[in-house]
Structure formats: structure tokens, C-alpha cells
Design a protein around this motif. Structure first.
Motif, short mmCIF file in Angstrom:
data_model
loop_
_atom_site.label_atom_id
_atom_site.label_comp_id
_atom_site.label_asym_id
_atom_site.label_seq_id
_atom_site.Cartn_x
_atom_site.Cartn_y
_atom_site.Cartn_z
N ARG A 32 0.80 -1.23 0.00
CA ARG A 32 0.00 0.00 0.00
C ARG A 32 0.83 1.29 0.00
O ARG A 32 0.37 2.31 -0.46
CB ARG A 32 -0.95 0.01 1.21
N ASP A 33 2.04 1.27 0.55
CA ASP A 33 2.81 2.51 0.74
C ASP A 33 3.91 2.65 -0.31
O ASP A 33 4.91 1.92 -0.28
CB ASP A 33 3.44 2.53 2.14
N TYR A 34 3.69 3.55 -1.24
CA TYR A 34 4.69 3.87 -2.26
C TYR A 34 5.10 5.34 -2.07
O TYR A 34 4.43 6.25 -2.55
CB TYR A 34 4.11 3.66 -3.66
N PRO A 35 6.20 5.61 -1.34
CA PRO A 35 6.57 6.99 -0.98
C PRO A 35 6.72 7.93 -2.17
O PRO A 35 6.44 9.12 -2.07
CB PRO A 35 7.90 6.82 -0.23
N GLU A 76 5.03 -3.80 6.61
CA GLU A 76 4.87 -3.45 5.21
C GLU A 76 5.88 -4.21 4.33
O GLU A 76 7.03 -4.43 4.73
CB GLU A 76 5.07 -1.94 5.01
N LEU A 77 5.41 -4.58 3.15
CA LEU A 77 6.27 -5.26 2.19
C LEU A 77 6.88 -4.21 1.28
O LEU A 77 6.20 -3.66 0.41
CB LEU A 77 5.45 -6.27 1.38
N VAL A 78 8.17 -3.92 1.50
CA VAL A 78 8.78 -2.82 0.76
C VAL A 78 9.72 -3.28 -0.34
O VAL A 78 10.04 -2.50 -1.25
CB VAL A 78 9.54 -1.88 1.73
N ASN A 79 10.17 -4.55 -0.28
CA ASN A 79 11.11 -5.03 -1.30
C ASN A 79 10.91 -6.52 -1.51
O ASN A 79 10.12 -7.18 -0.83
CB ASN A 79 12.56 -4.72 -0.90
N ARG A 80 11.68 -7.03 -2.45
CA ARG A 80 11.54 -8.44 -2.82
C ARG A 80 11.87 -9.36 -1.65
O ARG A 80 11.19 -10.38 -1.44
CB ARG A 80 12.47 -8.73 -4.01
N ASP A 81 12.89 -9.03 -0.89
CA ASP A 81 13.26 -9.86 0.25
C ASP A 81 12.11 -9.99 1.25
O ASP A 81 11.88 -11.07 1.82
CB ASP A 81 14.49 -9.29 0.96
N ALA A 82 11.38 -8.90 1.48
CA ALA A 82 10.26 -8.92 2.44
C ALA A 82 9.15 -9.85 1.95
O ALA A 82 8.54 -10.58 2.74
CB ALA A 82 9.73 -7.51 2.64
N VAL A 83 8.89 -9.83 0.65
CA VAL A 83 7.86 -10.72 0.10
C VAL A 83 8.28 -12.17 0.24
O VAL A 83 7.50 -13.03 0.67
CB VAL A 83 7.58 -10.37 -1.38
N PHE A 103 -5.06 -13.41 -1.80
CA PHE A 103 -5.46 -12.14 -2.43
C PHE A 103 -4.22 -11.29 -2.58
O PHE A 103 -3.52 -10.99 -1.60
CB PHE A 103 -6.51 -11.44 -1.57
N ILE A 104 -3.93 -10.88 -3.82
CA ILE A 104 -2.73 -10.11 -4.13
C ILE A 104 -3.16 -8.77 -4.72
O ILE A 104 -3.91 -8.74 -5.71
CB ILE A 104 -1.84 -10.85 -5.15
N THR A 105 -2.70 -7.67 -4.13
CA THR A 105 -3.02 -6.36 -4.68
C THR A 105 -1.84 -5.42 -4.46
O THR A 105 -1.26 -5.35 -3.37
CB THR A 105 -4.30 -5.77 -4.06
N SER A 106 -1.44 -4.75 -5.53
CA SER A 106 -0.34 -3.80 -5.49
C SER A 106 -0.27 -3.13 -6.85
O SER A 106 -1.11 -3.37 -7.72
CB SER A 106 0.99 -4.52 -5.20
N HIS A 107 0.77 -2.32 -7.06
CA HIS A 107 1.06 -1.86 -8.41
C HIS A 107 1.61 -3.03 -9.21
O HIS A 107 2.30 -3.92 -8.66
CB HIS A 107 2.09 -0.72 -8.39
N GLY A 108 1.31 -3.08 -10.49
CA GLY A 108 1.82 -4.14 -11.34
C GLY A 108 2.57 -3.58 -12.52
O GLY A 108 2.33 -2.45 -12.96
N ILE A 109 3.48 -4.40 -13.06
CA ILE A 109 4.28 -4.00 -14.22
C ILE A 109 4.22 -5.11 -15.25
O ILE A 109 4.40 -6.29 -14.93
CB ILE A 109 5.76 -3.76 -13.83
N ALA A 110 3.93 -4.74 -16.49
CA ALA A 110 4.00 -5.70 -17.60
C ALA A 110 5.42 -5.68 -18.13
O ALA A 110 5.90 -4.66 -18.65
CB ALA A 110 3.01 -5.31 -18.69
N GLY A 111 6.14 -6.80 -18.00
CA GLY A 111 7.51 -6.86 -18.47
C GLY A 111 7.60 -6.81 -19.99
O GLY A 111 6.58 -6.87 -20.71
N SER A 112 8.81 -6.71 -20.50
CA SER A 112 9.00 -6.65 -21.94
C SER A 112 8.66 -7.98 -22.60
O SER A 112 8.34 -8.03 -23.79
CB SER A 112 10.44 -6.26 -22.27
N PRO A 121 7.71 -0.84 -3.22
CA PRO A 121 8.23 0.51 -3.00
C PRO A 121 9.69 0.69 -3.37
O PRO A 121 10.12 1.77 -3.79
CB PRO A 121 7.99 0.73 -1.50
N GLU A 122 10.52 -0.37 -3.22
CA GLU A 122 11.95 -0.25 -3.52
C GLU A 122 12.32 -0.89 -4.87
O GLU A 122 13.50 -1.10 -5.14
CB GLU A 122 12.77 -0.87 -2.39
#
Length: 706
Positions: A32-35, A76-83, A103-112, A121-122
Motif C-alpha cells: 500500500r505505501d509507495y513513498p 509493510e512489504l517494501v522489497n523483494r526480500d520482504a515478500v 489475495f494479491i493487490t499492489s502496483h503491477g508492471i508488464a515486463g517486456s 516501494p523499492e
């Protein structure tokens, strides 16, 4: 609760004990927290709303037996290690319970490539492989766990991009797990769609409320298609492609999934005795008929009298009778079902032991109470075809239905099973059938289901030739059946002339030794007067009792009319004044069920239910096929035909249906279950016939109001 970034959010729950032993786990991975996000607070608020409605659906469900245990990261899950640490700590890959929902919710990115990432966040957008999380890795951890049922919901931008990765991962799951477990993955966005962070919780909450109120689904769990359909109902036309749910991994079944608790499920008590093979909603029918209550929220028991008829039924069901047939007949609405229902309920030892109904036994003459008979099987035949009728009797006797082969006749298979049970039983078998005249395929029911049972109903008469089946040593069968027939003609000093036609005549030919009792003889007038007195008030004064006599004269022999008239008296500001009102007698009572209905239709306008809308809804219930009409989208669609050219918005229809089911017109409807949906129909065939009349329309406004 705690404050974060100016918003209030539920406190994250720590991992609870050994996560691998949780029978039903809800694992929420919400970022939820993206500074550096300019819309940080709005996004965080949307994530909190998502978590709240997910918790309400899966965790804080009113039925504790359907609830899931929440598993969330402690911080909070801020980086890959936390997940990855959260996945290890939660032991998601080793979970072995009954159900796992992720249930998974966050920002998502479509890779190349055809890959989807969760942006943290990181996360460095130039180093996704190192700093983001491949969504398929989280999903695969759940799918390849040991949980017997898995549902994953991914609500991120571009989630459809994980389809190729997910298909490849799904192939790597061991075949026995793919074949024997239900594994489903839903995503809320396609290849190029972005989420609107508050839209998903809005749609999910709307689906939750529909399921609680209007969907009428009666199973404890939903199927995935049902879940998707209820969610889609909230989509605006322009949103259907953008926000619809995509089913990327399908469990391969249309059956309810234990991963989807039904928010509208109402757990009713198991039924004892004669009703053990019925749904709880079917039992409500028998209780309604036995008690004469005006609606299902009323716990009173109002029927009185009929001692001679009830004594005959009690004798027939008593220990002294082991075989035979008793036909209870009468004209429409004359109380046949009430007589049978009373016998069914009072023959049940657990019902008689219920403190709520113990007064019924205590206030009834001992000779009218049937002996305790927990093996009695009761069946309502309305709308059943021959196969459903045979299956209903087998099920009511507590037997599992024999499987039917592709070339077998269902009626023949289940009729033979029924016959075998009668032959092999150590005790007399008792079967009660109500409303046989309202069944479909009446001829086949009589010839192919009831006909083969006839020899086991025969009574041995001393000195007469034994004509029972060879080798028949079974205790035998008792059949108690209600069937409509026209009212016989009466004249002073003469015997009633029976109508020698119809289904009653057919049954008498099949069972020549059957006893026949009528519910519409003149003596029932006194019973109706006692019923009306009890319905209006248990302490009705002599003046009111005297005023009821003309009411009884007007509505006899229809107890359904008496119930509706009694309910109007009961709700009148001055029951005595209404009972003496000549206008009420002339415009309402003398017109029977039509007059009573239309008076109530005029009155409900005071409750905010437009009479024309109410009539349209009642007509729709009468025109519906099968057991009745479901609420959902079907009832408004049918009712709208009768309301043309006027129409209501969907939410207005739901409001009007709610008022109909909770107001004074609720007594005009009965509930049932069909195809796992709660359905509604007219409370009596006489009412249905009135609503089906082509000229059935609301009279001019006016008349009396309460």
C-alpha cells in the motif's frame, strides 16, 4: 486499528501458530505505501478498502464454520526480500488444509516479455528481475501447496500478462494434484488494463450485498462462475472489458468451491423425523400449513377444532393400523394440507419435544394426536413429475437414490427401490403425500409409482381370501394422501353426492378399500370460526366472536380466504368495526381471494409499495415455471412485462421486492428452493389462478384503508 500516512487501516495480523495446519487460510499480500507515488494517499486508501471487504467476505463472515483464518505480513512489504520472507514465514508452499485463498493487490508492471511483476516501494524499474517479484512465483507457491482447494485473486495493473507464465507453471504441477484438487486463478485486469484502486472494492462489496439480499443462492459455498457472474453485475457497459474478472486457471468444475463462502447463506437447523430428507425451506411449508400462521415470521399456532377428522387421521397413523390408504379430499383452500401437515408435525417426537410447540400437544385432545412415528416420510407433490415424485419419496425415507444408467428409466429404477424398501422394512412404512392434484404427470405417478405399492396397502380381513402378494411378510404400508375434488352437493336429509370423476375417482379405483375424509363439510364452519378467533386474538371477546360468524359465512369453505380475512382483521385499528363493516363484506369478502388481495394491494401504498408494482411482482411469481421465481434479475424482468409502459431502475425493483417480502403482502407468497436458488410463488393455487387470469388487474383506487 492504527494510523498510517493519515489513513486508518486495520492492524496487520501476525502469523498464527503453525500455518501449515490451518484448515481454511486467507493469505493477503497487499502493498500500500509507495513513498514516491504522487497519488500515495489515494492508493493506500484504496488498498485498505480492498482488504476490508476481503476480510468481511472471507474472515468476518457471520457463519463461523465458513470463516477463513487471516494470514498477513507483520509489517509493510517494501522489497523483494520482504515478500519472499513472508512466503517462507507463512509456509504457504506447505499448507495442507481444506482451502487456501490468496489475495494479491499492489502496483503491477508488464515486463517486456510475457511476464508480470509486482512493483514494490523499492523496485528499480530498470532491474525488475532483481528488485521486483514475478507474480507467477507467488501464485505458483499457492497452487503447488498441499491445500485441497486453492483460489488466487490478483488485482493489479496488467495482470493478464501473467497468462503465459501461469500456463507454463500450471503444467509443472503434479498431475494428480491438477486432476484431484480445485485450483482457480482470477485476475481483474487484462493485458493492457490499469486498475482504479477503489473500483475493485466497490464491485466486490456490491457483489457481497447482492448475495446477502437478492441473489437467493442457498448453498454454503459459491461456484467460481457464480462468483464471477455476481461481480460482473456491477460493471457498467463501458467497464465490461476493462474490469471484468479473467479466469486464467480454471478448476474444471461448476460445483461450489469451499474457497468461496456464500455471504447470503443461512444455516438452518437439521430436520428431525418425517422431514429429515427435506430442505429446511421445504419444512417451512409443512409448518405454515399446520399452524395456519399468516406469514413465516409468526411463531403462533392458530388452527383449532376438526377433532373428528384429526381423530380419524390419528387412528390411521396409530400403532393399531399397519396398512391402508386414507384420502383427505375437499375443494380448493378447504384445509387439506393443514390436516396432513398437523399429522406430520405432531407424529415427530422431536417436534413435540420442542418447548415452542409443546403447547400444541398439551392443548389438543389426546385422541387427535398421532402416535410418534419418526419414520414417516412426507412429500409435497406440487409441480413434481413422475421421476421427481419417486425420487422425493425415496429421499424422504432417508435412502440414497440408486444410480440410473444412461438407458434406464428413472421412474422405474426409483419405484423399484421404493418397493424394495417397503418389502424389506421391519416396521410399517408411512408415506404422506400432499397436493397430489398439483403434480405433473399425475397419470404416471398413479400407475407407475403408487400402483405397484397397492398390494402392500391391503388389509388382511379374517375369513376372506388372501390376495396379498405371495411371500408378503412385511409390516406393510400406510398411505395418507391429499387430493382436491369438487365440493359435493348437499341437501337437507340427504347424503352428499360425490363427484365421480377426476383424480379422486382414479385413486379410489386403485385403492378400493381406501378411507375417504372430506375437509369441506358444513361442520368445518365452526372450525373456521375458532381459527379466525385465534388468528385475530387469543382472547377475542364474545362480541367479536359473534361478529366473526358472518365473515365465516362469506368465506367458507376456503381456509385460505379465512386466513387472509383474519390477517386484515388482525391488522385493522378496530377489528370489531371492520368485521361489522358492510362495505368490507360487499366489496371484499364476497369476491373471495380476489377481493381480499385487491384490498391489501390498495393498502400497501401507505407502506411505500406502489400497488401496480406489487401486483406486477405477484403476477410474475404466478407465471414463473417450476417452484417459483428467483429474486436476482429474473423477478424484475418478468414483472416489468406487466408494468409496461412504466419501468423501474434495478435498485428500485430491489427496494419494492424487499417491501413486498417484509410487508403485509408477504402472506400471499410461499418460499421454496429450486436449483440452489430461493424462489417465491403464490401461497396457494387458488391465488395463482386469480393472478393468471387475463383480466386480473388492479381495480380503481379507493375503498377502505387501515
Amino acid at each position: 486499528m492504527r494510523h498510517t500516512g493519515g489513513e486508518v487501516r486495520p492492524t496487520a495480523l501476525p502469523l498464527q501458530g503453525d500455518a501449515t495446519s490451518i484448515e481454511r487460510a486467507l493469505l493477503t499480500l497487499a502493498v500500500r505505501d509507495y513513498p514516491r507515488d504522487p497519488a500515495r494517499e489515494q492508493f493506500a486508501r484504496g488498498i485498505d478498502q480492498q482488504r476490508e471487504v476481503v476480510h468481511e467476505w472471507w474472515w468476518r463472515t457471520p457463519d463461523p464454520e465458513l470463516a477463513f483464518t487471516p494470514v498477513e505480513p507483520p509489517q509493510e512489504l517494501v522489497n523483494r526480500d520482504a515478500v519472499e520472507e513472508f512466503l517462507r514465514a507463512s509456509k504457504v508452499r506447505d499448507m495442507n488444509g481444506e482451502a487456501l485463498v490468496v489475495f494479491i493487490t499492489s502496483h503491477g508492471i508488464a515486463g517486456s516479455s510475457d511476464t508480470h511483476f509486482l512493483r514494490l516501494p523499492e523496485t528499480d524499474s530498470k532491474r525488475l528481475l532483481a528488485t521486483a517479484v514475478r507474480t507467477v512465483d507467488v501464485v505458483s507457491a499457492a497452487l503447488d501447496s498441499h491445500a485441497r482447494n486453492v483460489l488466487v485473486i490478483v488485482n493489479t495493473c496488467f495482470a493478464g500478462n501473467m497468462a503465459a507464465d501461469l500456463a507454463a507453471a500450471h503444467k509443472e504441477i503434479r498431475p494428480d494434484r491438477r486432476d484431484n484438487c480445485q485450483l482457480d486463478v482470477l485476475v481483474t485486469c487484462g493485458l493492457k488494463s490499469k486498475i482504479e484502486v477503489t473500483r475493485f472494492p466497490t464491485l466486490l462489496r456490491a457483489a457481497l450485498e447482492r448475495l446477502r439480499r437478492t441473489a437467493g443462492i442457498t448453498t454454503p459455498y459459491l461456484s467460481v462462475p457464480d462468483f464471477i457472474a455476481q461481480y460482473a453485475l456491477g460493471l457498467r457497459p463501458e467497464e465490461e472489458k476493462k474490469f471484468k474478472l479473467h479466469h486464467l486457471v480454471q478448476g474444471g468444475t461448476l460445483q461450489p468451491s469451499v474457497c468461496l463462502p456464500n455471504p447470503g447463506y443461512v444455516r438452518l437447523p437439521e430436520l428431525p423425523g418425517a422431514l429429515a430428507g427435506h430442505t429446511p425451506w421445504a419444512a417451512e411449508y409443512w409448518l405454515d400449513r399446520a399452524s395456519g400462521r399468516p406469514h413465516d415470521q409468526d411463531s403462533g399456532w392458530y388452527f383449532r377444532g376438526r377433532e373428528s377428522l384429526n381423530r380419524t387421521v390419528a387412528d390411521f397413523l396409530g400403532p393399531g393400523t399397519r396398512r391402508g390408504v386414507l384420502l383427505v379430499t375437499g375443494c380448493a383452500g378447504s384445509g387439506k394440507s393443514a390436516v396432513l401437515a398437523r399429522a406430520v408435525m405432531l407424529s415427530d417426537p422431536e417436534f413435540r419435544g420442542d418447548p415452542l410447540y409443546k403447547q400444541i400437544e398439551d392443548s389438543s385432545a389426546a385422541a387427535t394426536i398421532p402416535g410418534e412415528n419418526p419414520r414417516c416420510a412426507a412429500l409435497l407433490a406440487r409441480s413434481l413429475d413422475a421421476a421427481q415424485f419417486a425420487a422425493g419419496l425415496v429421499t424422504a425415507l432417508g435412502l440414497p437414490l440408486r444410480p440410473v444408467g444412461p438407458t434406464d428409466d428413472q421412474v422405474a429404477v426409483w419405484s423399484r427401490q421404493l418397493l424394495a424398501h417397503v418389502e424389506e422394512s421391519d416396521d410399517p412404512v408411512t408415506i404422506v403425500v400432499d397436493a397430489l392434484d398439483e403434480a405433473q404427470e399425475q397419470s404416471r405417478i398413479v400407475s407407475d409409482v403408487l400402483g405397484p405399492l397397492e398390494p402392500w396397502c391391503r388389509v388382511r380381513v379374517p375369513g376372506q381370501r388372501q390376495d396379498r402378494p405371495a411371500g408378503d411378510t412385511s409390516p406393510g404400508l400406510r398411505l395418507l394422501i391429499s387430493v382436491r375434488s369438487s365440493q359435493p352437493a348437499h341437501s337437507a336429509g340427504s347424503v352428499a353426492v360425490e363427484d365421480d370423476a377426476g383424480l379422486l375417482h382414479t385413486l379410489r379405483r386403485l385403492f378400493p378399500a381406501a378411507l375417504v375424509e372430506r375437509t369441506d363439510n358444513p361442520a368445518s364452519k365452526e372450525d373456521m370460526k375458532r381459527y379466525l378467533s385465534a388468528l385475530i386474538t387469543e382472547s377475542a371477546g364474545e362480541e367479536l366472536v359473534r361478529a366473526i360468524s358472518p365473515v365465516v359465512d362469506a368465506v367458507w369453505p376456503s381456509f385460505i380466504d379465512a386466513r387472509l380475512a383474519g390477517y386484515q382483521l388482525r391488522n385493522a385499528p378496530d377489528p370489531l368495526a371492520l368485521a361489522r363493516d358492510e362495505e368490507w363484506h360487499r366489496t371484499t369478502l364476497t369476491q373471495g381471494i380476489r377481493g381480499l388481495l385487491y384490498r391489501d394491494l390498495r393498502i400497501v401504498e401507505n407502506d411505500g409499495l406502489h400497488p401496480r408494482v406489487a401486483l406486477a411482482l405477484l403476477k410474475a411469481s404466478a407465471y414463473a415455471k417450476g417452484q417459483g421465481v428467483p429474486w436476482g434479475e429474473v423477478w424484475p424482468a418478468i414483472a416489468g412485462v406487466f408494468l409496461l409502459p412504466d419501468q423501474l431502475e434495478p435498485q428500485e425493483w430491489d427496494t419494492m421486492i424487499g417491501k413486498l417480502l417484509s410487508g403485509r403482502l408477504s402472506g400471499y407468497l410461499a418460499q421454496s428452493i429450486e436449483d440452489d436458488r430461493r424462489v417465491y410463488r403464490p401461497a396457494h393455487e387458488e391465488l395463482a389462478a386469480e393472478l393468471l387470469r387475463p383480466d386480473s388487474d388492479l381495480p380503481a383506487s379507493g375503498g377502505d384503508h387501515d
